[in-house]
Design a protein around this motif. Structure first.
Motif, PDB file in Angstrom:
ATOM      1  N   GLY A 217       1.310  -0.995  -0.013  1.00 56.76           N
ATOM      2  CA  GLY A 217      -0.611  -0.351   0.105  1.00 56.76           C
ATOM      3  C   GLY A 217       0.768   0.602  -0.195  1.00 56.76           C
ATOM      4  N   PHE A 218       0.503   2.523   0.669  1.00 54.44           N
ATOM      5  CA  PHE A 218       0.779   3.595   0.263  1.00 54.44           C
ATOM      6  C   PHE A 218       0.664   4.257   1.791  1.00 54.44           C
ATOM      7  CE2 PHE A 218       0.618   1.707  -4.170  1.00 54.44           C
ATOM      8  CZ  PHE A 218       2.071   2.161  -4.936  1.00 54.44           C
ATOM      9  N   ARG A 219       1.802   5.326   2.062  1.00 58.07           N
ATOM     10  CA  ARG A 219       1.612   6.329   2.761  1.00 58.07           C
ATOM     11  C   ARG A 219       1.554   7.170   3.194  1.00 58.07           C
ATOM     12  NH1 ARG A 219       2.222   6.035   8.737  1.00 58.07           N
ATOM     13  NH2 ARG A 219       1.042   7.954   9.156  1.00 58.07           N
ATOM     14  N   GLN A 220      -0.180   8.383   2.282  1.00 54.71           N
ATOM     15  CA  GLN A 220       0.467   9.104   1.029  1.00 54.71           C
ATOM     16  C   GLN A 220       1.143   9.020   0.430  1.00 54.71           C
ATOM     17  OE1 GLN A 220       1.349  13.215   2.840  1.00 54.71           O
ATOM     18  NE2 GLN A 220       1.918  12.574   5.322  1.00 54.71           N
ATOM     19  N   ALA A 221       1.904   9.360  -0.547  1.00 54.76           N
ATOM     20  CA  ALA A 221       2.192   8.751  -2.101  1.00 54.76           C
ATOM     21  C   ALA A 221       3.607   8.228  -2.543  1.00 54.76           C
ATOM     22  CB  ALA A 221       2.752  10.263  -2.974  1.00 54.76           C
ATOM     23  N   THR A 222       3.671   7.653  -0.344  1.00 55.93           N
ATOM     24  CA  THR A 222       5.360   6.335  -0.570  1.00 55.93           C
ATOM     25  C   THR A 222       4.629   5.230  -0.266  1.00 55.93           C
ATOM     26  OG1 THR A 222       6.600   8.500   0.504  1.00 55.93           O
ATOM     27  CG2 THR A 222       7.219   6.369   0.846  1.00 55.93           C
ATOM     28  N   PRO A 223       5.542   4.328  -1.434  1.00 51.68           N
ATOM     29  CA  PRO A 223       5.003   3.400  -0.500  1.00 51.68           C
ATOM     30  C   PRO A 223       5.237   2.284   0.584  1.00 51.68           C
ATOM     31  CG  PRO A 223       7.072   3.367  -2.490  1.00 51.68           C
ATOM     32  CD  PRO A 223       6.492   4.786  -2.010  1.00 51.68           C
ATOM     33  N   CYS A 224       4.482   1.471   0.788  1.00 52.56           N
ATOM     34  CA  CYS A 224       4.306   0.720   2.245  1.00 52.56           C
ATOM     35  C   CYS A 224       5.014  -0.251   1.133  1.00 52.56           C
ATOM     36  CB  CYS A 224       3.407   0.619   2.704  1.00 52.56           C
ATOM     37  SG  CYS A 224       2.842   1.908   3.473  1.00 52.56           S
ATOM     38  N   LEU A 225       6.126  -1.399   1.867  1.00 51.72           N
ATOM     39  CA  LEU A 225       7.351  -2.073   1.317  1.00 51.72           C
ATOM     40  C   LEU A 225       7.436  -3.367   2.764  1.00 51.72           C
ATOM     41  CD1 LEU A 225       9.801  -0.808  -0.669  1.00 51.72           C
ATOM     42  CD2 LEU A 225       7.453  -1.348  -1.581  1.00 51.72           C
ATOM     43  N   ARG A 226       7.202  -4.634   2.331  1.00 48.62           N
ATOM     44  CA  ARG A 226       6.965  -5.732   3.591  1.00 48.62           C
ATOM     45  C   ARG A 226       8.096  -6.356   2.421  1.00 48.62           C
ATOM     46  NH1 ARG A 226       4.470  -6.710   7.053  1.00 48.62           N
ATOM     47  NH2 ARG A 226       2.015  -5.401   5.985  1.00 48.62           N
ATOM     48  N   PHE A 227       9.380  -7.059   3.717  1.00 46.99           N
ATOM     49  CA  PHE A 227      10.219  -7.980   2.921  1.00 46.99           C
ATOM     50  C   PHE A 227       9.440  -9.135   2.943  1.00 46.99           C
ATOM     51  CE2 PHE A 227      13.560 -11.107   4.865  1.00 46.99           C
ATOM     52  CZ  PHE A 227      13.840 -10.940   3.812  1.00 46.99           C
ATOM     53  N   VAL A 228      10.350  -9.994   1.817  1.00 46.25           N
ATOM     54  CA  VAL A 228       9.132 -11.252   1.307  1.00 46.25           C
ATOM     55  C   VAL A 228      10.232 -12.353   1.422  1.00 46.25           C
ATOM     56  CG1 VAL A 228       7.246 -10.455   0.729  1.00 46.25           C
ATOM     57  CG2 VAL A 228       9.219 -10.441  -1.237  1.00 46.25           C
ATOM     58  N   GLY A 229      11.894 -12.239   1.354  1.00 48.62           N
ATOM     59  CA  GLY A 229      12.783 -13.067   1.265  1.00 48.62           C
ATOM     60  C   GLY A 229      13.836 -12.227   0.611  1.00 48.62           C
ATOM     61  N   ARG A 230      15.393 -13.306   0.128  1.00 53.51           N
ATOM     62  CA  ARG A 230      16.417 -13.459  -0.286  1.00 53.51           C
ATOM     63  C   ARG A 230      16.187 -13.564  -2.012  1.00 53.51           C
ATOM     64  NH1 ARG A 230      19.793  -9.403   1.339  1.00 53.51           N
ATOM     65  NH2 ARG A 230      21.874 -10.913   0.482  1.00 53.51           N
ATOM     66  N   ALA A 231      16.717 -12.620  -2.258  1.00 56.29           N
ATOM     67  CA  ALA A 231      16.504 -12.726  -4.010  1.00 56.29           C
ATOM     68  C   ALA A 231      17.481 -13.430  -4.648  1.00 56.29           C
ATOM     69  CB  ALA A 231      16.470 -12.073  -4.896  1.00 56.29           C
ATOM     70  N   ASP A 232      18.915 -13.224  -3.405  1.00 58.88           N
ATOM     71  CA  ASP A 232      19.789 -14.824  -4.170  1.00 58.88           C
ATOM     72  C   ASP A 232      20.585 -15.430  -3.628  1.00 58.88           C
ATOM     73  OD1 ASP A 232      20.099 -12.988  -2.030  1.00 58.88           O
ATOM     74  OD2 ASP A 232      22.406 -12.195  -2.163  1.00 58.88           O
ATOM     75  N   ALA A 233      19.003 -15.864  -2.891  1.00 58.82           N
ATOM     76  CA  ALA A 233      19.386 -17.465  -1.847  1.00 58.82           C
ATOM     77  C   ALA A 233      19.078 -18.179  -3.023  1.00 58.82           C
ATOM     78  CB  ALA A 233      18.587 -17.008  -0.785  1.00 58.82           C
ATOM     79  N   VAL A 234      20.081 -18.988  -3.714  1.00 62.13           N
ATOM     80  CA  VAL A 234      19.747 -19.839  -4.805  1.00 62.13           C
ATOM     81  C   VAL A 234      20.709 -21.418  -4.887  1.00 62.13           C
ATOM     82  CG1 VAL A 234      19.883 -21.280  -6.989  1.00 62.13           C
ATOM     83  CG2 VAL A 234      18.721 -19.107  -6.495  1.00 62.13           C
ATOM     84  N   CYS A 235      20.174 -22.076  -3.811  1.00 56.61           N
ATOM     85  CA  CYS A 235      21.917 -23.340  -3.862  1.00 56.61           C
ATOM     86  C   CYS A 235      21.781 -24.506  -5.459  1.00 56.61           C
ATOM     87  CB  CYS A 235      21.392 -24.124  -2.693  1.00 56.61           C
ATOM     88  SG  CYS A 235      22.121 -24.925  -2.048  1.00 56.61           S
ATOM     89  N   ASP A 236      22.862 -24.653  -5.890  1.00 54.49           N
ATOM     90  CA  ASP A 236      22.744 -25.327  -7.078  1.00 54.49           C
ATOM     91  C   ASP A 236      23.961 -26.119  -7.526  1.00 54.49           C
ATOM     92  OD1 ASP A 236      22.713 -25.812 -10.205  1.00 54.49           O
ATOM     93  OD2 ASP A 236      23.110 -24.062 -10.591  1.00 54.49           O
ATOM     94  N   LEU A 237      23.611 -27.495  -6.537  1.00 57.58           N
ATOM     95  CA  LEU A 237      25.232 -28.513  -6.434  1.00 57.58           C
ATOM     96  C   LEU A 237      25.498 -29.082  -7.950  1.00 57.58           C
ATOM     97  CD1 LEU A 237      24.085 -30.457  -3.516  1.00 57.58           C
ATOM     98  CD2 LEU A 237      25.345 -28.491  -3.173  1.00 57.58           C
TER      99      LEU A 237
END
Length: 555
Positions: free
Chosen positions: A405-425
């Motif tokens: 959502g937004f507080r006035q015109a500024t976005p409210c952001l929820r952390f959902v995880g890491r984009a770079d956490a990939v395991c590749d054996l």
């Protein structure tokens, strides 16, 4: 007025102007962000970094900046950081590096992050409104001391070859010099505790001060599991603590290593302990009755901690020790910079729009020009690029956030995880977000509607490359095996994982029961170079060796 409230009222007054400017900036994030970018470019102008960027002195607009400066990752900055550590100046910015802070290092050793005066000012632009929000909107917090777990436990102060300090001097290091005297008067635990040589002694001395503080109003930690482990140490050492409080001494458990014991005595000599017989009696009553830790602090009114992504799994265990105490989720704050700050009435933490310059990558279309703060869409997920006065330009933070959502015109952001956490054996490309979704869907079905207290997947190379699901549960082994088989089936829905299994390159997921998983997980993370104060729970840990660690811990 209660004496503790006097400095807190003064602190609120000092913070008010910064909070007002922050709330005004929320109306026009595009303008606020333009100011941030201009400030960063001024700080970088004249540095070695600026000389490497063609046409840097002519950069004026956001589009110019995006076209001229490529994204960077932590690894790309290592050569510059090594030069700074050796004593070189004007490498990333014109400003001197005051110290290095160590990043959290979610899957291994921490990395150095240079801290300049400009970067500290940017932190202040976010931390001041955050602290004002708590003091202004929750008056009960102003009626007593607070516990803020900012510094890492058991930190060792070092200097680089060029003489630059590594690590903060105390818990108020990210706040301005004006605020530090006020903060030192409201902290329930002295900053010196963080300099103790091992985690267990840090916890013990922290608990001495906390139990002694009967009018504690706020506990602020990063990870809920950190608070659970602290309270578990209270139960483990309760009798000893009660006796120490009665006598006015503090005898933390020692490691037995001569060097550590000497360091412990040196730090302890800087602290004062006086008899607190009434608090000793209160602690003994609690231990006998088996009541909640909440009973030690009747004025405690707010818990501040991570509540999103993997931290949500550790939240119930922490909160059950403090019934009826309000919980405020923290924003996204990295060692490199602040992304969001929590506001009580916002749908999610709000972008720290006056601090740094932010860009947002669409993970589904990463080749497109990243969006700016005022261009974000509700419900969409983005990766974060950070540009700061510490010299980080278009730094890929690796965090994913969703617009709630937004507080006035500024976005409210929820952390959902890491984009770079990939395991590749062997080419299976297993991501942390996929693992988290699978565990959230499957584990409650096999363990009475809830995930086990500790659940983590990690790779092993022997006897064949495969993944191990570590679970803390008293369920029969057959149920653990059934859960592992269900997880395996879900992973096989992914092409790369299924192909690796079909080729025989990858073995099936197997489950292993662990005891006191959170505590033993923390002990290995500390051994790997992470800081106890900000160790994060993970659904997928990319390093092998956990089977040996947990089996050794159980032995």
């Amino acid at each position: 007025m209660i004496p503790s409230a006097l400095p807190l009222e003064g602190l609120r007054a000092v913070l008010a102007p910064s909070a007002l400017r922050f709330h005004r900036a929320l109306r026009n994030p595009e303008a606020a962000q333009a100011v941030c970018l201009e400030r960063v470019l001024r700080s970088v102008r004249g540095s070695q970094q600026a000389e490497r960027i063609a046409g840097f002195r002519h950069l004026r607009s956001t589009r110019d900046f995006q076209d001229a400066v490529p994204w960077v990752t932590p690894d790309a900055l290592v050569p510059d950081l090594e030069r700074i550590a050796a004593g070189a100046s004007r490498v990333l910015t014109r400003e001197s590096v005051l110290r290095f802070e160590l990043s959290g290092g979610s899957s291994g050793a921490s990395k150095r992050v240079p801290v300049t005066r400009g970067l500290l000012d940017e932190f202040q632009r976010a931390l001041s409104p955050m602290l004002f929000e708590i003091l202004h909107r929750r008056p009960s917090v102003r009626m007593g001391p607070s516990y803020w777990s900012i510094s890492p436990l058991a930190r060792k102060q070092e200097r680089t070859a060029g003489g630059i300090p590594v690590g903060s001097a105390d818990d108020s290091a990210y706040f301005s010099r004006t605020l530090r005297p006020l903060l030192s008067r409201i902290f329930a635990v002295p900053g010196d505790v963080g300099a103790l040589p091992d985690v267990e002694s840090c916890r013990y001395v922290t608990l001495w001060h906390l139990v002694a503080c009967e009018d504690l109003t706020l506990i602020s930690v990063w990870n809920p599991s950190f608070l659970s482990l602290l309270m578990a140490a209270l139960e483990r050492h309760g009798d000893r603590l009660a006796e120490d409080l009665r006598r006015g001494v503090c005898r933390p458990p020692t490691s037995g290593a001569g060097q550590d014991d000497a360091a412990l005595r040196q730090v302890m000599s800087r602290m004062c302990f006086s008899p607190r017989p009434e608090r000793a009696s209160r602690l003994r009553d609690l231990l006998r009755s088996g009541g909640s830790a909440r009973e030690l602090w009747p004025r405690l009114s707010l818990l501040s901690m991570w509540t999103d992504a993997q931290a949500a799994h550790a939240l119930p265990a922490a909160c059950q020790r403090f019934p009826d105490v309000e919980v405020q989720g923290k924003g996204l704050l990295a060692t490199e910079g602040v992304v969001t700050v929590p506001l009580f009435d916002a749908p999610a933490p709000v972008l720290a729009v006056r601090s740094h310059f932010y860009e947002f990558i669409d993970p589904e279309q990463p080749t497109l020009r990243p969006r700016l703060a005022h261009e974000l869409e509700q419900g969409r997920t983005y990766g974060v690029l950070l540009t700061t006065s510490g010299g980080l330009l278009r730094y890929r933070l690796g965090d994913l956030v969703r617009v709630e959502g937004f507080r006035q015109a500024t976005p409210c952001l929820r952390f959902v995880g890491r984009a770079d956490a990939v395991c590749d054996l062997v080419g299976e490309k297993l991501s942390a977000t996929r693992v988290g979704a699978v565990l959230d869907a499957i584990l409650p079905e096999h363990f009475g509607g809830a995930r086990p207290r500790f659940a983590m997947l990690a790779p092993e190379w022997a006897p064949t490359p495969s993944y191990v699901l570590f679970l803390e549960t008293q369920a029969p082994l057959a149920r653990l095996s059934a859960a592992a088989e269900a997880v395996e089936r879900a992973f096989c829905e992914g092409h790369h994982y299924r192909y690796a299994r079909e080729l025989g390159q990858l073995g099936a997921v197997r489950a292993v029961r662990v005891v006191e998983g959170v505590r033993h997980y923390e002990s290995r993370c500390v051994a790997l170079g992470q800081r106890a104060g900000d160790i994060k729970p993970v659904d997928l840990h990319r390093l092998p060796g956990w089977s040996d660690h947990f089996s050794g811990a159980a032995a």
